[in-house]
Design a protein around this motif. Structure first.
Motif, short mmCIF file in Angstrom:
data_model
loop_
_atom_site.label_atom_id
_atom_site.label_comp_id
_atom_site.label_asym_id
_atom_site.label_seq_id
_atom_site.Cartn_x
_atom_site.Cartn_y
_atom_site.Cartn_z
N ILE A 259 9.79 -8.35 5.97
CA ILE A 259 10.33 -7.60 7.12
C ILE A 259 9.62 -6.26 7.31
N TYR A 260 8.93 -5.78 6.29
CA TYR A 260 8.23 -4.50 6.37
C TYR A 260 6.78 -4.64 6.83
N PHE A 261 6.28 -5.85 7.00
CA PHE A 261 4.86 -6.08 7.25
C PHE A 261 4.45 -5.92 8.70
N SER A 262 5.37 -5.90 9.63
CA SER A 262 5.04 -5.83 11.05
C SER A 262 4.18 -4.59 11.33
N ASN A 263 3.08 -4.79 12.04
CA ASN A 263 2.14 -3.73 12.43
C ASN A 263 1.45 -3.04 11.26
N SER A 264 1.42 -3.68 10.10
CA SER A 264 0.75 -3.09 8.93
C SER A 264 -0.75 -3.25 9.04
N GLN A 265 -1.45 -2.17 8.77
CA GLN A 265 -2.91 -2.22 8.76
C GLN A 265 -3.46 -2.15 7.35
N GLY A 266 -2.61 -1.82 6.41
CA GLY A 266 -3.05 -1.74 5.03
C GLY A 266 -1.92 -1.98 4.07
N ILE A 267 -2.27 -2.52 2.94
CA ILE A 267 -1.33 -2.74 1.85
C ILE A 267 -1.90 -2.04 0.62
N ILE A 268 -1.08 -1.29 -0.06
CA ILE A 268 -1.47 -0.70 -1.34
C ILE A 268 -0.64 -1.39 -2.41
N LEU A 269 -1.33 -2.06 -3.31
CA LEU A 269 -0.68 -2.73 -4.43
C LEU A 269 -0.99 -1.93 -5.68
N VAL A 270 0.03 -1.42 -6.33
CA VAL A 270 -0.15 -0.65 -7.55
C VAL A 270 0.15 -1.57 -8.72
N VAL A 271 -0.87 -1.78 -9.56
CA VAL A 271 -0.75 -2.69 -10.69
C VAL A 271 -0.65 -1.87 -11.98
N ASP A 272 0.31 -2.21 -12.80
CA ASP A 272 0.42 -1.62 -14.13
C ASP A 272 -0.62 -2.30 -15.01
N SER A 273 -1.71 -1.61 -15.28
CA SER A 273 -2.83 -2.20 -16.02
C SER A 273 -2.51 -2.45 -17.49
N PHE B 112 -1.08 -13.28 -3.36
CA PHE B 112 -1.58 -14.38 -2.53
C PHE B 112 -0.50 -14.90 -1.58
N ARG B 113 0.76 -14.79 -1.98
CA ARG B 113 1.85 -15.19 -1.08
C ARG B 113 1.93 -14.26 0.12
N ILE B 114 1.85 -12.95 -0.11
CA ILE B 114 1.97 -12.02 1.02
C ILE B 114 0.73 -12.06 1.91
N LEU B 115 -0.42 -12.40 1.35
CA LEU B 115 -1.63 -12.48 2.17
C LEU B 115 -1.56 -13.62 3.19
N GLU B 116 -0.67 -14.57 2.97
CA GLU B 116 -0.49 -15.67 3.92
C GLU B 116 0.35 -15.27 5.13
N CYS B 117 1.01 -14.12 5.08
CA CYS B 117 1.88 -13.69 6.17
C CYS B 117 1.06 -13.33 7.41
N ALA B 118 1.44 -13.90 8.53
CA ALA B 118 0.73 -13.66 9.79
C ALA B 118 0.74 -12.18 10.16
N GLU B 119 1.81 -11.46 9.80
CA GLU B 119 1.92 -10.04 10.13
C GLU B 119 0.84 -9.20 9.45
N LEU B 120 0.24 -9.73 8.39
CA LEU B 120 -0.77 -8.98 7.65
C LEU B 120 -2.20 -9.40 7.99
N LYS B 121 -2.35 -10.22 9.02
CA LYS B 121 -3.69 -10.63 9.43
C LYS B 121 -4.48 -9.37 9.80
N GLY B 122 -5.62 -9.21 9.19
CA GLY B 122 -6.46 -8.05 9.46
C GLY B 122 -6.14 -6.82 8.63
#
Length: 151
Positions: free
Chosen positions: A47-61, A75-85
Motif C-alpha cells: 500500500i506504500y508503493f504507489s508513486n515510488s521512485q526509489g526503494i531503500i533496503l537496509v540490510v543487517d550485514s 524479489f517479491r516486492i520487485l514484482e509489484c507493478a507500482e514499483l516499475k521503474g
C-alpha cells in the motif's frame, strides 16, 4: 539505538508498523516511509508503493541467518507493478561490526546481479557513524532526478 539523520544523532527504536518523514536531500524532497519488517507487517507493504521512485533496503550485514528471507521479500516486492521503474538502493549496514558480510557478500546472497528490471546499487554503510550514507543517497537522488527529467 542511535543513528545520524542528516548529521544529527537521533535515538531510535525498532519500527512497529510504519513511520513517515519528509527528507530534503540535495534539493530533492522525498517522502520516506520506514516500514517494519516483521513478517506480520510485510503483507501491507504494497500500500506504500504507489508513486515510488526509489526503494531503500537496509540490510543487517551481521544477520546471516535471515539474509535468505530478505532476498525472498526483495524479489517479491520487485514484482509489484507500482514499483516499475523504481531504483533500488541496498544499504549493507553494520559494516563496523566484526564478522559482518561485506557489500559483495550481501550482493551475492541477495542475488542482486539477477535484477534486470530495476536499476540497483549496493552501498556499504554504518548507520551509527553515517559512513556510506552520503554516497548511497547520492546514487539514489541521481536516479530520481534523471527519472523526473526523462518524463
Amino acid at each position: 539505538m542511535n543513528y545520524r539523520h542528516l548529521g544529527e544523532i537521533v535515538e531510535t527504536q525498532p519500527t512497529i508498523g510504519s513511520n513517515v518523514e519528509e527528507v530534503n536531500y540535495k534539493n530533492i524532497k522525498m517522502q520516506m516511509w520506514d516500514l517494519g519488517g516483521q513478517s506480520s507487517l510485510r503483507a501491507s507493504w504494497q500500500i506504500y508503493f504507489s508513486n515510488s521512485q526509489g526503494i531503500i533496503l537496509v540490510v543487517d550485514s551481521t544477520d546471516r541467518n535471515r539474509i535468505s528471507i530478505v532476498k525472498e521479500e526483495l524479489f517479491r516486492i520487485l514484482e509489484c507493478a507500482e514499483l516499475k521503474g523504481a531504483s533500488i538502493l541496498v544499504f549493507a549496514n553494520k559494516q563496523d561490526v566484526k564478522g559482518a558480510m561485506t557489500a559483495t557478500e550481501v550482493s551475492k546472497a541477495l542475488n542482486l546481479q539477477n535484477i534486470k528490471s530495476h536499476d540497483w546499487h549496493i552501498q556499504s554503510c554504518c548507520a551509527l557513524t553515517g559512513d556510506g550514507l552520503g554516497p548511497g543517497m547520492d546514487w539514489l537522488t541521481e536516479r530520481i532526478s534523471s527519472h523526473k527529467t526523462s518524463k
